[in-house]
Motif scaffolding. Structure first.
Motif, PDB file in Angstrom:
ATOM      1  N   GLU A 656       6.398  -3.779   9.367  1.00 41.55           N
ATOM      2  CA  GLU A 656       7.364  -4.422   8.480  1.00 41.55           C
ATOM      3  C   GLU A 656       6.969  -4.211   7.023  1.00 41.55           C
ATOM      4  OE1 GLU A 656      10.786  -6.528   7.485  1.00 41.55           O
ATOM      5  OE2 GLU A 656      10.132  -5.786   9.454  1.00 41.55           O
ATOM      6  N   VAL A 657       5.677  -4.305   6.723  1.00 40.97           N
ATOM      7  CA  VAL A 657       5.185  -4.086   5.349  1.00 40.97           C
ATOM      8  C   VAL A 657       5.527  -2.678   4.891  1.00 40.97           C
ATOM      9  CG1 VAL A 657       3.110  -3.866   3.942  1.00 40.97           C
ATOM     10  CG2 VAL A 657       3.353  -5.801   5.509  1.00 40.97           C
ATOM     11  N   LEU A 658       5.297  -1.687   5.756  1.00 43.29           N
ATOM     12  CA  LEU A 658       5.579  -0.303   5.375  1.00 43.29           C
ATOM     13  C   LEU A 658       7.080  -0.064   5.218  1.00 43.29           C
ATOM     14  CD1 LEU A 658       3.001   1.706   7.536  1.00 43.29           C
ATOM     15  CD2 LEU A 658       2.862   1.113   5.117  1.00 43.29           C
ATOM     16  N   SER A 659       7.902  -0.717   6.033  1.00 44.34           N
ATOM     17  CA  SER A 659       9.355  -0.570   5.895  1.00 44.34           C
ATOM     18  C   SER A 659       9.822  -1.092   4.551  1.00 44.34           C
ATOM     19  CB  SER A 659      10.063  -1.318   7.030  1.00 44.34           C
ATOM     20  OG  SER A 659       9.792  -0.727   8.274  1.00 44.34           O
ATOM     21  N   ARG A 660       9.338  -2.290   4.157  1.00 45.68           N
ATOM     22  CA  ARG A 660       9.706  -2.862   2.855  1.00 45.68           C
ATOM     23  C   ARG A 660       9.213  -1.959   1.701  1.00 45.68           C
ATOM     24  NH1 ARG A 660      13.221  -7.313   3.493  1.00 45.68           N
ATOM     25  NH2 ARG A 660      12.702  -8.283   5.491  1.00 45.68           N
ATOM     26  N   MET A 661       8.003  -1.411   1.863  1.00 47.01           N
ATOM     27  CA  MET A 661       7.462  -0.530   0.818  1.00 47.01           C
ATOM     28  C   MET A 661       8.300   0.731   0.687  1.00 47.01           C
ATOM     29  SD  MET A 661       3.310  -0.545   0.889  1.00 47.01           S
ATOM     30  CE  MET A 661       3.331   0.631  -0.466  1.00 47.01           C
ATOM     31  N   ASN A 662       8.773   1.256   1.817  1.00 46.97           N
ATOM     32  CA  ASN A 662       9.581   2.479   1.781  1.00 46.97           C
ATOM     33  C   ASN A 662      10.853   2.275   0.977  1.00 46.97           C
ATOM     34  OD1 ASN A 662      10.342   5.242   2.840  1.00 46.97           O
ATOM     35  ND2 ASN A 662      12.027   4.014   3.654  1.00 46.97           N
ATOM     36  N   GLU A 663      11.490   1.125   1.168  1.00 50.21           N
ATOM     37  CA  GLU A 663      12.728   0.838   0.433  1.00 50.21           C
ATOM     38  C   GLU A 663      12.466   0.841  -1.069  1.00 50.21           C
ATOM     39  OE1 GLU A 663      14.295  -2.822   1.870  1.00 50.21           O
ATOM     40  OE2 GLU A 663      14.514  -2.120   3.946  1.00 50.21           O
ATOM     41  N   LEU A 664      11.421   0.110  -1.490  1.00 51.74           N
ATOM     42  CA  LEU A 664      11.110   0.032  -2.918  1.00 51.74           C
ATOM     43  C   LEU A 664      10.684   1.388  -3.475  1.00 51.74           C
ATOM     44  CD1 LEU A 664       9.131  -3.348  -2.969  1.00 51.74           C
ATOM     45  CD2 LEU A 664      11.422  -2.931  -3.879  1.00 51.74           C
ATOM     46  N   PHE A 665       9.901   2.123  -2.706  1.00 46.96           N
ATOM     47  CA  PHE A 665       9.405   3.406  -3.180  1.00 46.96           C
ATOM     48  C   PHE A 665      10.576   4.391  -3.332  1.00 46.96           C
ATOM     49  CE2 PHE A 665       6.711   7.225  -3.105  1.00 46.96           C
ATOM     50  CZ  PHE A 665       5.663   6.802  -3.915  1.00 46.96           C
ATOM     51  N   TYR A 666      11.492   4.384  -2.380  1.00 43.79           N
ATOM     52  CA  TYR A 666      12.627   5.299  -2.428  1.00 43.79           C
ATOM     53  C   TYR A 666      13.518   5.005  -3.627  1.00 43.79           C
ATOM     54  CZ  TYR A 666      16.576   8.096  -0.795  1.00 43.79           C
ATOM     55  OH  TYR A 666      17.588   9.036  -0.684  1.00 43.79           O
ATOM     56  N   GLU A 667      13.670   3.718  -3.946  1.00 44.74           N
ATOM     57  CA  GLU A 667      14.536   3.316  -5.061  1.00 44.74           C
ATOM     58  C   GLU A 667      13.937   3.650  -6.430  1.00 44.74           C
ATOM     59  OE1 GLU A 667      15.203  -0.823  -4.593  1.00 44.74           O
ATOM     60  OE2 GLU A 667      16.448  -0.620  -2.779  1.00 44.74           O
ATOM     61  N   ASN A 668      12.631   3.740  -6.518  1.00 47.24           N
ATOM     62  CA  ASN A 668      11.978   3.808  -7.841  1.00 47.24           C
ATOM     63  C   ASN A 668      11.314   5.143  -8.180  1.00 47.24           C
ATOM     64  OD1 ASN A 668      11.955   0.875  -9.098  1.00 47.24           O
ATOM     65  ND2 ASN A 668      11.634   0.639  -6.883  1.00 47.24           N
ATOM     66  N   VAL A 669      11.332   6.093  -7.264  1.00 47.23           N
ATOM     67  CA  VAL A 669      10.716   7.390  -7.586  1.00 47.23           C
ATOM     68  C   VAL A 669      11.737   8.496  -7.409  1.00 47.23           C
ATOM     69  CG1 VAL A 669       8.423   6.602  -6.874  1.00 47.23           C
ATOM     70  CG2 VAL A 669       9.874   7.804  -5.231  1.00 47.23           C
ATOM     71  N   GLU A 670      11.484   9.623  -8.090  1.00 46.97           N
ATOM     72  CA  GLU A 670      12.397  10.768  -7.975  1.00 46.97           C
ATOM     73  C   GLU A 670      12.271  11.376  -6.587  1.00 46.97           C
ATOM     74  OE1 GLU A 670      11.184  14.220 -10.291  1.00 46.97           O
ATOM     75  OE2 GLU A 670       9.249  13.252 -10.674  1.00 46.97           O
ATOM     76  N   ARG A 671      13.353  12.032  -6.190  1.00 47.45           N
ATOM     77  CA  ARG A 671      13.378  12.656  -4.873  1.00 47.45           C
ATOM     78  C   ARG A 671      12.325  13.757  -4.794  1.00 47.45           C
ATOM     79  NH1 ARG A 671      16.015   8.919  -4.748  1.00 47.45           N
ATOM     80  NH2 ARG A 671      13.965   8.317  -3.975  1.00 47.45           N
ATOM     81  N   GLY A 672      11.764  13.910  -3.628  1.00 52.17           N
ATOM     82  CA  GLY A 672      10.726  14.913  -3.431  1.00 52.17           C
ATOM     83  C   GLY A 672       9.333  14.346  -3.555  1.00 52.17           C
TER      84      GLY A 672
END
Length: 810
Positions: A656-672
């Protein structure tokens, strides 16, 4: 600003005047050639030699003459080792034999004239007669060269003695002979026979005679003469010198320093040059200009030494020699300039201004003033130190510059000394500045520390051609200390010119005390010329400068160096950021040993690990590897750490921690951009380890030494996908804790570490090490792994961070 310029000019003026006064006071008693007393100039010696041959050898009148001024090293060594320096110089001036004029008469077909290493002409093979004259023009020796095999007539000993005595009396004009040995004590230049050596030949007898007498100072001297059959061969007046002073031995220290400096410069030029050429961080325009100047000055100085007596064979030799040293100068400057500019570009300010034709800039004026003042000051310092150390050592000067006297025989001594000093001493000072000072500047920023260390390095490599070696080192350190101060405070052109002018002034000052009107004015002309340049420098200093950014005048290739430095600085910043966010210490929890390490690579790889205290008996353990390198990777690592800290305490499930982190990371960093990560929760109370994996290396688990498994729960790396697929794929595993269990979390820096053959360390080697050492503590096991990695990769450069966490259940 104006007050600073006035203060600087006043100090420079005081140093200048003090130096000139002290130079006048200390010479000739403490100058290396203080024994010079040239009562006749070269032109006057030429007249005297012509008069001699007209009277005694008319067949030599139309022969080619080569006039040189030479020293007698054995006599100089003997007197300087017998008396303190000022007294030795007085003794040298009192007698005629320490320095002398040599007039060689050559065959009409003089085809053997060449240039040797000490810039003297080798004319022995074509010499038919040589006349030696003292500094005041007195004949002290004469010899003839002829085909001795054609001589068949000979004299008996008495006739030979009478013949030689009459001949020598006639050609010398002052030598006379007696049979009473007591008479020689009452009259100078009176000689009595001491020894006869008869040499039997198949068809004749040859003789060698030695007479003893006294010179003008009452000192015992010998007159040696030889006769080939009935034909005169030679005579010469000599001093009885202990045998050890007749042996000329090269200084071992000199040889070592020359060889070391040569190979050090060669290696640095090749190694640095190859690296900079590949990076387009080297320029040749400035170097070619310097090489051309060196070539012109070298050829010009050689021609001046020969007074432009043109001979095709030695002229070709000069050209080849000039080409060789000019190419060496080009390579040395091209590589050395880029090496020093990287750490000390402001040292090229005057050079860049002159290169861009800003001749009237105050920086150029300051360089002129300081160079001349420092050159005179170094000359003064040299003489002062010589005076002080001569009280404790018998000083002897052994360098070729103290034996050769081309500057006396040339028709243009000032120009000759300037050109020869530049072409010779440039190759000593450039490697010292570029490679010694440049390397020290990379290591030392403190002013005083740099000056002292630089002076010590220079002391070892600048040999002052003085015996004993202790005296040379004392003098060398004093000179080196001054040069090191100049390097730190002023620009490179100032240091180069100061060192070259120091050697120029040290030689040209001889003309101030050699007691001949034809020469004494040369020192005055030198001082007047120096004064004119100082005045121009003074005017330039106080002239308003045009507004210009001196840094913009640097060569274009400096942009490549600047870019590399920027990238290097960026990596340093990234490394600092990365290391500052890693745990300062491992957590302490009952029944558990934890060891961790992050070994940074040359390039920042963005490895990350952390521990989160969730409760008294529960901690979160994470390890990750951010994609990319440099400051961006460090930034994303920091971002991931922040996200984890914010989420971990709110969710007990690692997946669950990694799922929440993925959402935030995807929203805040450039693709790739993404990060691989493992997050585990160690629960001591429930004796479990929950592990979730987001595309990272599996966890290595050893429950028994022979039972090693990989934990590989499914999961994508953070930031690759918005969350739908990520949440479907992510899973976690729960491992029951057992006593002796070992968990190893690692990044691919460990498994992909390669040796010089390209072989990777691999996971299997880690397993083997774990099997053999599972009984060790966590810290010891980590130490063993690190040592094995170091042995494996050897000297191969590490290109990725190596991070590892070892958890052992006790």
């Amino acid at each position: 600003m104006l007050q600073n310029k006035i203060f600087f000019s006043v100090i420079a003026f005081l140093i200048l005047i003090s130096s000139i006064i002290l130079i006048g006071y200390l010479t000739p008693d403490y100058h290396p050639n203080g024994g010079l007393r040239l009562k006749l100039s070269k032109s006057e010696i030429n007249v005297a030699s012509e008069s001699f041959v007209k009277s005694f050898k008319p067949e030599l009148v139309n022969k080619i003459k080569v006039i040189s001024f030479e020293s007698n090293p054995p006599i100089l060594r003997w007197l300087r080792n017998t008396y303190i320096l000022d007294e030795a110089n007085k003794k040298i001036r009192e007698q005629k034999l320490s320095y002398f004029w040599s007039v060689k008469f050559l065959t009409d077909s003089d085809s053997n004239v060449v240039i040797t290493g000490d810039q003297q002409r080798n004319v022995n093979s074509s010499t038919i007669a040589e006349l030696k004259l003292s500094q005041d023009g007195t004949v002290i020796g004469y010899s003839e060269t002829f085909n001795e095999n054609k001589v068949t007539n000979y004299l008996n000993p008495d006739s030979a003695k009478i013949y030689l005595e009459q001949f020598i009396n006639k050609i010398s004009g002052y030598v006379s002979f007696t049979k009473d040995s007591l008479e020689i004590l009452k009259q100078n230049n009176l000689f009595v026979l001491d020894k006869i050596e008869e040499i039997e030949k198949p068809e004749r007898k040859d003789y060698k005679f030695i007479w003893r007498g006294t010179d003008e100072s009452g000192r015992l001297v010998y007159l040696k003469a030889s006769l080939i059959g009935d034909k005169f061969k030679s005579f010469e007046i000599t001093l009885p010198i202990p045998e050890e002073y007749n042996k000329s031995e090269s200084s071992v220290y000199e040889i070592i320093t020359v060889i070391f400096l040569f190979f050090f410069s060669l290696i640095m030029t090749i190694v640095v040059g190859l690296r900079r050429i590949k990076s387009y961080e080297i320029g040749y325009k400035n170097a070619v200009g310097l090489g051309l100047i060196v070539f012109i000055l070298f050829v010009f100085s050689q021609l001046l030494a020969l007074n432009f007596e043109f001979k095709l064979d030695f002229f070709v030799g000069i050209i080849f020699g000039g080409v060789f040293i000019s190419l060496a100068a080009i390579a040395l400057w091209a590589v050395g300039e880029t090496y020093l500019r990287e750490v000390w570009n402001d040292k090229f300010s005057a050079f860049d201004l002159l290169r861009n034709k800003y001749f009237s800039h105050s920086v150029v004026g300051k360089t002129i003033m300081v160079s001349i003042t420092a050159g005179l000051f170094l000359t003064t310092l040299y003489l002062v130190v010589i005076k002080l150390i001569s009280e404790y050592f018998n000083i002897n000067f052994i360098g070729k510059s103290f034996v050769s006297a081309n500057h006396i025989t040339t028709d243009h001594p000032i120009i000759y000394l300037l050109s020869s000093s530049f072409s010779s001493y440039l190759f000593l000072i450039l490697p010292l500045i570029f490679f010694i000072s440049g390397s020290l500047k990379r290591l030392v920023n403190d002013r005083l520390t740099f000056i002292i260390l630089n002076a010590l390095a220079y002391t070892i490599l600048i040999y002052m051609f003085i015996e004993p070696i202790q005296a040379s080192l004392i003098l060398s350190f004093t000179i080196s200390l001054t040069l090191s101060f100049l390097i730190y405070e002023f620009d490179i052109i100032t240091v180069i010119l100061s060192f070259i002018l120091f050697n120029f002034y040290l030689n040209i000052v001889e003309f101030n005390f050699i007691a001949n009107n034809a020469y004494s004015s040369i020192w005055n002309v030198t001082l007047i010329s120096s004064g004119i340049f100082i005045a121009l420098g003074f005017i330039t200093i106080f002239t308003k400068d045009k507004e210009i950014d001196i840094n913009s005048l640097a060569p274009n290739y400096l942009e490549n160096i600047t870019e590399r430095q920027r990238l290097k600085k960026e990596l340093e910043v990234a490394r600092i950021v990365q290391m500052s966010f890693l745990p300062k210490q491992n957590p302490k929890i009952r029944d558990v040993q934890i060891a961790s390490v992050c070994i940074p690579a040359f390039e920042v790889g963005g490895d990350y690990y952390d521990f989160i205290q969730l409760s008294e008996n529960k901690i979160g353990i994470t390890i990750g590897d951010v994609s990319g390198k440099g400051t961006q990777a460090a930034f994303y690592m920091t971002l991931a750490k922040g996200f984890l800290k914010a989420i971990a305490k709110n969710f007990d499930s690692p997946s669950e921690v990694l799922s929440r982190m993925n959402e935030l990371f995807y929203e805040n960093v450039e693709r790739g951009r993404f990060i691989s990560m493992i997050y585990a929760v160690l629960d001591i109370e429930n004796k479990t380890m929950k592990i979730a994996r987001a595309g990272h290396n599996p966890v290595l688990i050893s429950k028994h030494s022979s039972d090693i498994t990989l934990v590989t729960p499914k999961g994508l790396a953070l930031g690759l996908e918005k969350g739908i697929i990520f949440n479907q794929v992510i899973s976690q595993e729960t491992i029951k804790l057992e006593k002796g269990s070992i968990f190893i979390f690692y990044t691919d820096g460990f498994t992909e570490a390669a040796n010089n053959k390209g072989e990777e360390f691999g996971l299997d080697r880690i397993k083997q090490i774990l099997e053999k050492n599972s009984f060790e503590s966590a810290n010891k096991l980590l130490e063993i792994l690190q040592n094995e990695i170091k042995k494996f990769i050897g000297k191969t450069q590490q290109h990725d961070d190596m991070t590892m966490i070892i958890v052992k259940i006790m």
